[in-house]
Motif scaffolding. Structure first.
Motif, PDB file in Angstrom:
ATOM      1  N   SER A  16     -10.456  10.962  -2.305  1.00  0.00           N
ATOM      2  CA  SER A  16      -9.418  10.097  -2.832  1.00  0.00           C
ATOM      3  C   SER A  16      -8.753  10.744  -4.031  1.00  0.00           C
ATOM      4  O   SER A  16      -9.394  11.404  -4.834  1.00  0.00           O
ATOM      5  CB  SER A  16     -10.016   8.747  -3.242  1.00  0.00           C
ATOM      6  N   LYS A  41       5.764  -2.886   7.571  1.00  0.00           N
ATOM      7  CA  LYS A  41       5.742  -2.016   6.390  1.00  0.00           C
ATOM      8  C   LYS A  41       5.173  -0.651   6.754  1.00  0.00           C
ATOM      9  O   LYS A  41       4.364  -0.525   7.665  1.00  0.00           O
ATOM     10  CB  LYS A  41       4.905  -2.648   5.272  1.00  0.00           C
ATOM     11  N   ASP A  42       5.587   0.378   6.017  1.00  0.00           N
ATOM     12  CA  ASP A  42       5.118   1.739   6.287  1.00  0.00           C
ATOM     13  C   ASP A  42       3.612   1.870   6.136  1.00  0.00           C
ATOM     14  O   ASP A  42       2.960   2.501   6.949  1.00  0.00           O
ATOM     15  CB  ASP A  42       5.809   2.739   5.356  1.00  0.00           C
ATOM     16  N   ASP A  43       3.052   1.289   5.073  1.00  0.00           N
ATOM     17  CA  ASP A  43       1.621   1.387   4.787  1.00  0.00           C
ATOM     18  C   ASP A  43       1.128  -0.006   4.370  1.00  0.00           C
ATOM     19  O   ASP A  43       1.044  -0.308   3.181  1.00  0.00           O
ATOM     20  CB  ASP A  43       1.395   2.417   3.675  1.00  0.00           C
ATOM     21  N   PRO A  44       0.827  -0.877   5.350  1.00  0.00           N
ATOM     22  CA  PRO A  44       0.458  -2.261   5.022  1.00  0.00           C
ATOM     23  C   PRO A  44      -0.682  -2.403   4.008  1.00  0.00           C
ATOM     24  O   PRO A  44      -0.555  -3.210   3.076  1.00  0.00           O
ATOM     25  CB  PRO A  44       0.088  -2.867   6.384  1.00  0.00           C
ATOM     26  N   PRO A  45      -1.787  -1.646   4.104  1.00  0.00           N
ATOM     27  CA  PRO A  45      -2.842  -1.823   3.098  1.00  0.00           C
ATOM     28  C   PRO A  45      -2.380  -1.480   1.684  1.00  0.00           C
ATOM     29  O   PRO A  45      -2.683  -2.207   0.737  1.00  0.00           O
ATOM     30  CB  PRO A  45      -3.943  -0.865   3.559  1.00  0.00           C
ATOM     31  N   GLU A  46      -1.621  -0.407   1.546  1.00  0.00           N
ATOM     32  CA  GLU A  46      -1.130  -0.029   0.211  1.00  0.00           C
ATOM     33  C   GLU A  46      -0.131  -1.057  -0.299  1.00  0.00           C
ATOM     34  O   GLU A  46      -0.097  -1.376  -1.486  1.00  0.00           O
ATOM     35  CB  GLU A  46      -0.510   1.369   0.247  1.00  0.00           C
ATOM     36  N   PHE A  47       0.689  -1.592   0.585  1.00  0.00           N
ATOM     37  CA  PHE A  47       1.633  -2.645   0.211  1.00  0.00           C
ATOM     38  C   PHE A  47       0.877  -3.845  -0.345  1.00  0.00           C
ATOM     39  O   PHE A  47       1.232  -4.371  -1.409  1.00  0.00           O
ATOM     40  CB  PHE A  47       2.480  -3.053   1.424  1.00  0.00           C
TER      41      PHE A  47
END
Length: 65
Positions: A16, A41-47
């Motif tokens: 990481s 969304k492009d990156d749902p977890p990061e969003f």
């Protein structure tokens, strides 16, 4: 022939680049419409992490004011 146990580099833990590692998990229920919109969304977890952090920061600022 392919290695049945996979590639050795795939067995290494993911490194990481974050200041704090993501070690904890939460489960929450959302509506179907929310899930469908989130999936766009492009990156749902990061969003989700970003939005939750923004809300926590906002809440903390309101308490200190």
């Amino acid at each position: 022939m392919a290695n049945p146990k996979g590639n050795p580099q795939n067995l290494q833990p993911i490194k990481s680049t974050r200041e704090e590692p993501l070690t904890e998990r939460i489960n929450l229920r959302i509506t179907k419409a929310m899930k469908e919109e989130l999936a766009t969304k492009d990156d749902p977890p990061e969003f989700c992490r970003r939005v939750i952090q923004e809300a926590l920061d906002k809440d903390k600022n309101q308490e200190n004011a």
